[in-house]
Design a protein around this motif. Structure first.
Motif: not given
Length: 312
Positions: A77-104
């Motif tokens: 927890d708090a390692a920065g997964k969400d921020g990493t995704i936001r910054h690293v993928m900031s320049g790509v076409n969102p139509q070509g990326v699918r993000v999935s989060s897995f909870k309980v």
């Protein structure tokens, strides 16, 4: 990989790679503060370059439409997964990326084998899929909390002491199956220190705009820190393979973690080296026919003298 950038990126990420077959002691082998002698200013420029590389290769991946990439992000927890995704993928076409989060897992998901819900969210060909937490939760959080394993309704023989070694083998085989079918599996563990996690939790409590990020459950889970470190060490040792290696990214400095994640993903795309499709002779003739038709539709451009005569 003819691109010179590929060689530079490969050298940069090599210290982060978990050598297949090695035995990992996470605390001893990987430093969460490692930054490769870079300054933050140099890092900003490198991240910008990395984002450009991802944009270029993602466009080619989508156009080629025969390969796909799955990026698995694991972290405390708090390692920065969400921020990493936001910054690293900031320049790509969102139509070509699918993000999935897995909870309980839901009741429906518990009615299937433990890999089923992850299989359902895999990327298509031409896509980059990102798992924000992944199938590795099944050998991490489920191992640290055995009560979660009991919820999975497994028959008795599937809950014997060999369950974890069996799951490591099953996960390796599943990832090999994906690789054999054209899907590269890229695995990144954001390696956060316990002290840095404590500081980030305090920041979430002290800053009103970050309150929503904090849960008291995070502090309760922190009590299992040592158990998670052992579980991660075992996972990295057992499941870093030639076809799907792990990369341990130092996460105490967010800016450096983002550079590393971009480099690891960029390297995977460069290894694929997707190309824009070329058209055959018949298709080229059709293109030229279409071009001539469009040229005939061009408006007539009149000279300024003609325009002046019409006004008079």
């Amino acid at each position: 990989m003819a691109d010179d950038r590929a060689q530079r990126i490969a050298r940069f990420i090599e210290p982060l790679r978990v050598r297949p077959g090695s035995t990992v002691d996470l605390a001893a082998d990987f430093d969460p503060l490692y930054k490769a002698d870079l300054t933050k200013e140099e890092g900003v420029a490198l991240l910008a370059e990395g984002v450009e590389v991802l944009a270029e290769y993602q466009a080619r991946l989508a156009a080629q439409d025969s390969r796909g990439v799955l990026l698995c992000l694991q972290a405390m927890d708090a390692a920065g997964k969400d921020g990493t995704i936001r910054h690293v993928m900031s320049g790509v076409n969102p139509q070509g990326v699918r993000v999935s989060s897995f909870k309980v897992p839901s009741e429906e998901e518990l009615d299937h084998d433990y890999l089923w819900r992850y299989q359902c969210r895999l990327p298509r060909r031409g896509e980059i899929g990102i798992f924000n937490r992944s199938h590795y939760e099944e050998v991490l959080v489920v191992r640290v909390h055995p009560e979660y394993l009991r919820r999975q309704r497994l028959p008795g023989e599937s809950r014997d002491p060999g369950v974890w070694e069996r799951r490591y083998r099953e996960i390796n085989d599943w990832e090999r199956h994906l690789a054999d079918n054209g899907f590269s599996v890229v695995k990144v563990f954001l390696n956060l220190s316990k002290e840095e996690q404590r500081r980030r939790f305090l920041s979430r409590i002290d800053l009103p705009e970050k309150n929503w990020k904090f849960s008291t459950a995070d502090v309760r889970e922190r009590r299992y820190w040592d158990a998670y470190q052992r579980a991660y060490s075992d996972v990295l040792s057992a499941t870093s393979t030639e076809w799907a290696p792990w990369y341990v990214v130092p996460a105490d400095r967010k800016w450096f973690a983002r550079i590393c994640a971009a480099a690891v993903l960029g390297h995977a795309l460069m290894e694929i080296d997707p190309q824009y499709p070329t058209v055959g002779e018949k298709a080229r003739e059709d293109l030229m026919t279409a071009r001539r038709a469009l040229e005939l539709e061009a408006p007539v451009v009149r000279s300024e003298d003609d325009s002046e005569k019409r006004r008079k």
